[in-house]
Design an enzyme around this catalytic site. Structure first.
Site, mmCIF file in Angstrom:
data_model
loop_
_atom_site.group_PDB
_atom_site.id
_atom_site.type_symbol
_atom_site.label_atom_id
_atom_site.label_comp_id
_atom_site.label_asym_id
_atom_site.label_seq_id
_atom_site.Cartn_x
_atom_site.Cartn_y
_atom_site.Cartn_z
ATOM 1 N N ALA A 63 0.827 -1.196 0.000
ATOM 2 C CA ALA A 63 0.000 0.000 0.000
ATOM 3 C C ALA A 63 0.866 1.252 0.000
ATOM 4 C CB ALA A 63 -0.912 -0.006 1.224
ATOM 5 N N GLY A 82 -0.631 -5.872 0.711
ATOM 6 C CA GLY A 82 0.696 -5.508 0.263
ATOM 7 C C GLY A 82 1.295 -6.383 -0.797
ATOM 8 N N GLU A 85 1.451 -10.120 0.031
ATOM 9 C CA GLU A 85 0.173 -10.773 -0.211
ATOM 10 C C GLU A 85 -0.068 -10.968 -1.705
ATOM 11 O OE1 GLU A 85 0.655 -8.382 1.963
ATOM 12 O OE2 GLU A 85 -0.279 -8.942 3.844
ATOM 13 N N GLU A 105 3.028 -3.932 8.001
ATOM 14 C CA GLU A 105 1.853 -3.247 8.546
ATOM 15 C C GLU A 105 1.657 -3.521 10.031
ATOM 16 O OE1 GLU A 105 0.104 -6.481 5.760
ATOM 17 O OE2 GLU A 105 1.996 -5.480 6.060
#
Length: 150
Positions: A63, A82, A85, A105
């Site tokens: 992100a 992100g 992922e 995160e």
């Protein structure tokens, strides 16, 4: 979006779509353009496979936290997910030995999004995940048994 430097470029080689994350930022923060392009490719019956790649510096950092800074919590929360992922959603991942995968995160007090907490143990194993998620410490591809040379 900067039309001179779109964040996502697509080329076709026969029945294969090659999607390149090509943000002006060499770390390739994720952009909505990627979702739009992948949905377009998914709907095209002529495309049989998709290769997703990044820049020479990074596949995708995830992100764009700077872009999310002015957003309200509920809007920003939907935008999370992100690069790690994104890679875990792929059928095959080819990574440089020094490529790093992580869940940064968690430093912001957020749970990894986009299925990260479920996919990561399957991909990297519980031991590495227990290093990554509580500490936000990234692992290098060479440390992950999924990428290790045999």
């Amino acid at each position: 979006m900067n039309d001179r430097h779109p964040p996502v470029r697509t080329a076709h080689d026969d029945r294969v779509a090659v999607v390149t994350l090509a943000s002006a930022n060499p770390l390739n923060p994720l952009a909505d353009d990627l979702v739009v392009e992948l949905l377009r490719i998914d709907a095209d019956p002529a495309i049989r496979a998709t290769v997703l790649t990044g820049s020479s510096k990074a596949f995708a950092t995830g992100a764009d936290v700077e872009a999310m800074a002015p957003l309200h919590y509920a809007t920003a929360f939907r935008a999370l997910g992100g690069g790690c992922e994104l890679a875990m959603m792929c059928d095959v991942v080819v990574a440089a030995e020094d490529a790093r995968f992580g869940q940064p995160e968690v430093v912001l007090g957020l749970v990894p999004g986009a299925g990260g907490t479920q996919r990561l143990p399957r991909a990297a194993g519980k031991s590495l995940v227990m290093q990554m998620c509580p500490t936000a410490a990234p692992i290098r591809a060479a440390e992950d048994p999924a990428f290790a040379d045999e």
